[in-house]
Design a protein around this motif. Structure first.
Motif, PDB file in Angstrom:
ATOM      1  N   LEU A  71      42.637  12.385 -50.789  1.00 14.29           N
ATOM      2  CA  LEU A  71      42.531  11.616 -52.022  1.00 14.29           C
ATOM      3  C   LEU A  71      41.101  11.154 -52.236  1.00 14.29           C
ATOM      4  CD1 LEU A  71      45.567   9.161 -51.603  1.00 14.29           C
ATOM      5  CD2 LEU A  71      45.607  11.476 -52.507  1.00 14.29           C
ATOM      6  N   ARG A  72      40.670  11.150 -53.480  1.00 14.83           N
ATOM      7  CA  ARG A  72      39.418  10.503 -53.852  1.00 14.83           C
ATOM      8  C   ARG A  72      39.778   9.281 -54.692  1.00 14.83           C
ATOM      9  NH1 ARG A  72      34.420  11.092 -57.182  1.00 14.83           N
ATOM     10  NH2 ARG A  72      33.778   8.949 -57.372  1.00 14.83           N
ATOM     11  N   GLY A  73      39.279   8.115 -54.295  1.00 10.98           N
ATOM     12  CA  GLY A  73      39.597   6.875 -54.989  1.00 10.98           C
ATOM     13  C   GLY A  73      38.689   6.631 -56.173  1.00 10.98           C
ATOM     14  N   TYR A  74      39.274   6.047 -57.233  1.00 10.90           N
ATOM     15  CA  TYR A  74      38.508   5.689 -58.427  1.00 10.90           C
ATOM     16  C   TYR A  74      38.575   4.202 -58.734  1.00 10.90           C
ATOM     17  CZ  TYR A  74      38.126  10.650 -59.464  1.00 10.90           C
ATOM     18  OH  TYR A  74      37.827  11.987 -59.391  1.00 10.90           O
ATOM     19  N   GLY A  75      39.612   3.521 -58.255  1.00  9.55           N
ATOM     20  CA  GLY A  75      39.749   2.100 -58.521  1.00  9.55           C
ATOM     21  C   GLY A  75      40.875   1.504 -57.702  1.00  9.55           C
ATOM     22  N   GLY A  85      37.110  -0.192 -38.854  1.00  8.16           N
ATOM     23  CA  GLY A  85      36.335  -0.626 -39.997  1.00  8.16           C
ATOM     24  C   GLY A  85      37.243  -0.656 -41.209  1.00  8.16           C
ATOM     25  N   PRO A  86      36.806  -0.122 -42.366  1.00 11.73           N
ATOM     26  CA  PRO A  86      37.625  -0.155 -43.578  1.00 11.73           C
ATOM     27  C   PRO A  86      38.968   0.553 -43.369  1.00 11.73           C
ATOM     28  CG  PRO A  86      35.368   0.534 -44.062  1.00 11.73           C
ATOM     29  CD  PRO A  86      35.512   0.542 -42.583  1.00 11.73           C
ATOM     30  N   THR A  87      40.022  -0.051 -43.845  1.00 13.80           N
ATOM     31  CA  THR A  87      41.360   0.532 -43.684  1.00 13.80           C
ATOM     32  C   THR A  87      42.001   0.863 -45.020  1.00 13.80           C
ATOM     33  OG1 THR A  87      42.330  -1.679 -43.626  1.00 13.80           O
ATOM     34  CG2 THR A  87      41.743  -0.670 -41.509  1.00 13.80           C
ATOM     35  N   ALA A  88      41.287   0.635 -46.119  1.00 10.33           N
ATOM     36  CA  ALA A  88      41.834   0.896 -47.445  1.00 10.33           C
ATOM     37  C   ALA A  88      40.953   1.901 -48.174  1.00 10.33           C
ATOM     38  CB  ALA A  88      41.927  -0.398 -48.254  1.00 10.33           C
ATOM     39  N   LEU A  89      41.590   2.751 -48.982  1.00  9.11           N
ATOM     40  CA  LEU A  89      40.857   3.674 -49.827  1.00  9.11           C
ATOM     41  C   LEU A  89      40.433   2.933 -51.082  1.00  9.11           C
ATOM     42  CD1 LEU A  89      39.870   6.496 -50.705  1.00  9.11           C
ATOM     43  CD2 LEU A  89      42.176   6.895 -51.622  1.00  9.11           C
ATOM     44  N   THR A  90      39.134   2.900 -51.349  1.00  7.95           N
ATOM     45  CA  THR A  90      38.599   2.247 -52.538  1.00  7.95           C
ATOM     46  C   THR A  90      37.789   3.251 -53.346  1.00  7.95           C
ATOM     47  OG1 THR A  90      36.701   1.491 -51.236  1.00  7.95           O
ATOM     48  CG2 THR A  90      38.550  -0.047 -51.478  1.00  7.95           C
ATOM     49  N   ALA A  91      37.244   2.791 -54.467  1.00 10.46           N
ATOM     50  CA  ALA A  91      36.545   3.683 -55.394  1.00 10.46           C
ATOM     51  C   ALA A  91      35.390   4.404 -54.718  1.00 10.46           C
ATOM     52  CB  ALA A  91      36.032   2.885 -56.586  1.00 10.46           C
ATOM     53  N   GLY A  92      35.297   5.714 -54.962  1.00  8.12           N
ATOM     54  CA  GLY A  92      34.202   6.520 -54.457  1.00  8.12           C
ATOM     55  C   GLY A  92      34.443   7.122 -53.097  1.00  8.12           C
ATOM     56  N   HIS A  93      35.438   6.624 -52.355  1.00  6.49           N
ATOM     57  CA  HIS A  93      35.677   7.107 -50.999  1.00  6.49           C
ATOM     58  C   HIS A  93      36.786   8.158 -50.988  1.00  6.49           C
ATOM     59  CE1 HIS A  93      33.007   4.279 -48.937  1.00  6.49           C
ATOM     60  NE2 HIS A  93      33.365   3.409 -49.868  1.00  6.49           N
ATOM     61  N   ILE A  94      36.905   8.829 -49.855  1.00  5.23           N
ATOM     62  CA  ILE A  94      37.898   9.886 -49.659  1.00  5.23           C
ATOM     63  C   ILE A  94      38.726   9.553 -48.426  1.00  5.23           C
ATOM     64  CG2 ILE A  94      38.186  12.320 -48.984  1.00  5.23           C
ATOM     65  CD1 ILE A  94      35.819  12.979 -50.758  1.00  5.23           C
ATOM     66  N   ALA A  95      40.021   9.815 -48.489  1.00  7.71           N
ATOM     67  CA  ALA A  95      40.906   9.524 -47.361  1.00  7.71           C
ATOM     68  C   ALA A  95      41.884  10.665 -47.141  1.00  7.71           C
ATOM     69  CB  ALA A  95      41.672   8.224 -47.596  1.00  7.71           C
ATOM     70  N   ARG A  96      42.276  10.823 -45.866  1.00  7.81           N
ATOM     71  CA  ARG A  96      43.374  11.720 -45.491  1.00  7.81           C
ATOM     72  C   ARG A  96      44.622  10.867 -45.412  1.00  7.81           C
ATOM     73  NH1 ARG A  96      43.773  13.563 -40.894  1.00  7.81           N
ATOM     74  NH2 ARG A  96      44.320  15.751 -41.180  1.00  7.81           N
ATOM     75  N   VAL A  97      45.671  11.277 -46.126  1.00  7.64           N
ATOM     76  CA  VAL A  97      46.875  10.452 -46.242  1.00  7.64           C
ATOM     77  C   VAL A  97      48.092  11.279 -45.852  1.00  7.64           C
ATOM     78  CG1 VAL A  97      48.383   9.279 -47.887  1.00  7.64           C
ATOM     79  CG2 VAL A  97      45.921   8.916 -47.996  1.00  7.64           C
ATOM     80  N   THR A  98      48.978  10.700 -45.083  1.00  9.52           N
ATOM     81  CA  THR A  98      50.253  11.339 -44.764  1.00  9.52           C
ATOM     82  C   THR A  98      51.392  10.473 -45.286  1.00  9.52           C
ATOM     83  OG1 THR A  98      50.309  10.268 -42.595  1.00  9.52           O
ATOM     84  CG2 THR A  98      49.361  12.475 -42.693  1.00  9.52           C
TER      85      THR A  98
END
Length: 659
Positions: free
Chosen positions: A275-279, A327-340
């Motif tokens: 996922l790429r976060g936008y907001g 460190g950061p545990t939440a996906l926020t704007a501009g970042h990318i996360a692997r999600v299951t």
């Protein structure tokens, strides 16, 4: 720390993955360079990717660069895997287009650059392989201006191209000649630089830097650098340009939103979504809604729960459990996360909000249909399930049950077929065989038609349709929404959209408006299943009255031929059915542009060398479709033929088709 989501794009074999390795090595992420040939790269992790030496799935890695985190997306270069490139383009802040100094500007590169320019996506051009024999520099820059974009700004020159000592030297803005070269590339969008050139005054070096940064960030100009991923030449300058010239992710939106741009299976077989976060924020154990825009324009939604979320590029605490990011545990704007945990999501879905899901596609749908069968007939259902699972990660790979019990799939070409066959065998344990490919055509209505079936004449429901030309698949109601239970309305619409996969000649129907004009039911006898049976029959009666025309897929081509071969080549292409849109005189002769049916392109490519004394150059890209003349081809039906009442009722009477 600010983030940049940066895509690396190229024609196959231009050196994309090797450049990714070099960037990771130069920024300290890896200690040893991987090799595409040896299958040891960071981003080509699949066994099939490693064995074939090509990127099949988009992969994400990251590195720190000055005050920013760069999330690097290595995308496939082969044109058969454009679905991966399609979704990556939607989440990028900037891009690097990689060219080969030897092969030059290739067809897929031209297609990608057209899209990058239309998106105004800030893009650096990196010309790789300057240390290879046959490497070109000034000539290649001229090709880039002619074939890719006139808005290109070379940032330096190459020393000893084509040798192991090839090196890249940046222009010096304080040097008069170098400053003028940069100013000429930037003057179109900068009146101050234009005035300095007109008055023969030296450009201000600091203003040159500001103008280059501003125009590159806005996508108005594309800085060009040379180098070698293997030797490392030019890579330091490329990293400096990424840091200085490319924009970071924009500010966060007020509402939670994240886009799915890649889907894969982990070692345990669990679905992983990137996922790429936008907001907003997305966290582990959070319940979310995933929105999807279907090919016909509808929005659908599925609910799920995030069971694990790992940020790409999060710092790893070596003292903690192996591989666990802290460190950061939440996906926020501009970042990318692997999600299951989101078992129902597909490529292109969006979490939190449907905003921005415009359904735009940068690449055309595939036009090659193959029927895949298991070598063991007992694995037929398993094969169909496997193909549906694979299609979740590739929205262009459509499946349908073939008339003979096999499963048909839509593909782009032979390489994709080989990869699909290998995936079915190695991942799902299903050995398969494929029938010959068939080009996919489409049908469009040519007029207006209407049909009505009244309850009691063989069906336990009333349905009336009017069909006419439209855009996409436009389904409308001309009855009160409360005239039927909601489940009945949904059954009619779903059956209608599914039935349009097979028109009068068996091809998908598009650019049609379907209006439900009559409806009725017999309580308590009528069920949703009765409407699922009835709707296709009435729809096809209306379509038969309206009439349809079959359109065939085409390619937009360019052929460069010697001066004395313009006439013979043009005449031959016209005889094949090509539409010539224009001819331009170039240094080597003539360039012919036009539209050609896909079915005859192989023949054109075979004959062109003979017609041009072996000096012709051919390139093509998908070019939409055009109406066929004469008797159109047909596709075998799988729907029981609702154009024929007796045949269709017999089909519905079979036990396996009862609702």
């Amino acid at each position: 720390m600010q983030t940049v989501n940066l895509g690396i794009l190229a024609h196959v074999d231009a050196g994309k993955t090797s450049l990714t390795e070099r960037l990771l090595h130069s920024t300290g992420v890896i200690d040893q360079l991987g090799s595409v040939d040896a299958g040891t790269t960071q981003t080509d992790t699949g066994e099939i990717e490693r064995r074939r030496g090509i990127t099949i799935r988009s992969a994400v890695t990251s590195f720190a660069l000055r005050d920013r985190q760069v999330n690097l997306l290595d995308t496939p270069g082969h044109s058969d895997f454009v679905a991966e490139v399609e979704r990556a383009l939607g989440v990028l802040d900037a891009a690097i287009l990689v060219l080969s100094a030897v092969e030059g500007v290739q067809p897929h590169s031209r297609r990608i650059m057209r899209i990058l320019r239309s998106l105004r996506l800030p893009t650096l051009i990196f010309v790789n392989k300057i240390d290879r024999v046959g490497a070109r520099t000034d000539e290649l820059v001229a090709d880039v201006r002619r074939l890719l974009t006139p808005a290109v700004a070379p940032l330096g020159t190459v020393h000893a191209p084509g040798t192991s000592g090839a090196a890249f030297r940046l222009y010096d803005p304080r040097s008069g000649g170098d400053a003028n070269r940069l100013a000429e590339a930037l003057a179109e969008h900068d009146d101050r630089l234009l005035a300095a050139l007109v008055d023969d005054l030296p450009p201000d070096p600091s203003h040159l830097d500001e103008a280059l940064r501003a125009q590159a960030t806005a996508g108005q100009v594309h800085p060009l650098l040379f180098g070698s991923a293997l030797s490392g030449a030019g890579v330091a300058e490329l990293l400096d340009s990424i840091a200085a010239l490319l924009p970071t992710s924009p500010s966060a939106e007020p509402e939670p939103r994240a886009r799915v741009f890649a889907v894969e299976r982990d070692a345990a077989g669990e679905r992983v979504a990137y996922l790429r976060g936008y907001g907003g924020q997305f966290r582990t154990r959070q319940r979310v809604v995933a929105y999807r825009r279907e090919p016909d324009g509808r929005f659908t939604a599925t609910r799920g729960r995030i069971t694990r979320l790992d940020l790409v590029g999060a710092a790893v605490d070596q003292a903690g459990p192996p591989g666990r990011a802290h460190g950061p545990t939440a996906l926020t704007a501009g970042h990318i996360a692997r999600v299951t945990g989101l078992t129902g999501v597909r490529l292109g879905d969006q979490l939190g909000s449907p905003a921005g899901l415009d359904g735009r596609s940068y690449f055309p749908a595939p036009t090659l249909e193959l029927v895949v069968r298991p070598r063991d007939p007992a694995r037929t259902l398993a094969l169909h399930a496997a193909l549906l699972d694979i299609a979740d990660a590739d929205p262009f790979l459509r499946t349908r049950v073939a008339p003979d019990g096999g499963t048909s799939v839509l593909l782009y070409g032979e390489v994709q077929r080989e990869v699909l066959t290998a995936t079915l065998a190695e991942v799902y344990g299903i050995e398969t065989e494929c029938g010959p490919g068939r080009l996919v055509h489409v049908e469009r209505p040519t007029g207006v038609g209407a049909a009505l079936e009244i309850i009691g004449h063989g069906f336990f429901g009333t349905v009336g349709f009017r069909v006419e030309p439209g855009t996409g698949v436009d389904y409308r109601l001309d009855v009160e929404l409360g005239s039927l239970p909601l489940s009945f309305h949904k059954a009619i619409e779903a059956a209608t959209r599914a039935a349009l996969d097979q028109g009068r000649h068996g091809w998908p129907v598009t650019d049609i408006r379907v209006t439900l004009t009559h409806s009725g039911y017999w309580s308590p006898i009528t069920t949703a299943g009765h409407f699922r049976d009835l709707a296709p029959y009435v729809l096809m009666q209306a379509l038969a009255e309206a009439g349809t025309r079959v359109f065939e897929p085409c390619r937009r081509f360019e052929a460069e031929v010697p001066t004395d071969r313009l006439g013979p080549v043009t005449s031959y292409l016209v005889r094949l059915g090509a539409r010539i849109d224009g001819t331009d005189q170039i240094a080597s002769g003539w360039r012919i542009g036009g539209l050609l049916p896909v079915r005859v392109e192989p023949e054109a490519q075979r004959r062109l060398p003979d017609l041009s004394s072996g000096e012709a150059l051919w390139s093509s890209a998908p070019g939409g479709d055009r109406p066929m003349s004469g008797d159109p081809p047909s596709r075998p039906r799988t729907d029981g033929n609702p154009f024929d009442r007796t045949e269709y009722l017999r089909f519905l009477a079979q036990p396996r088709n009862r609702s």
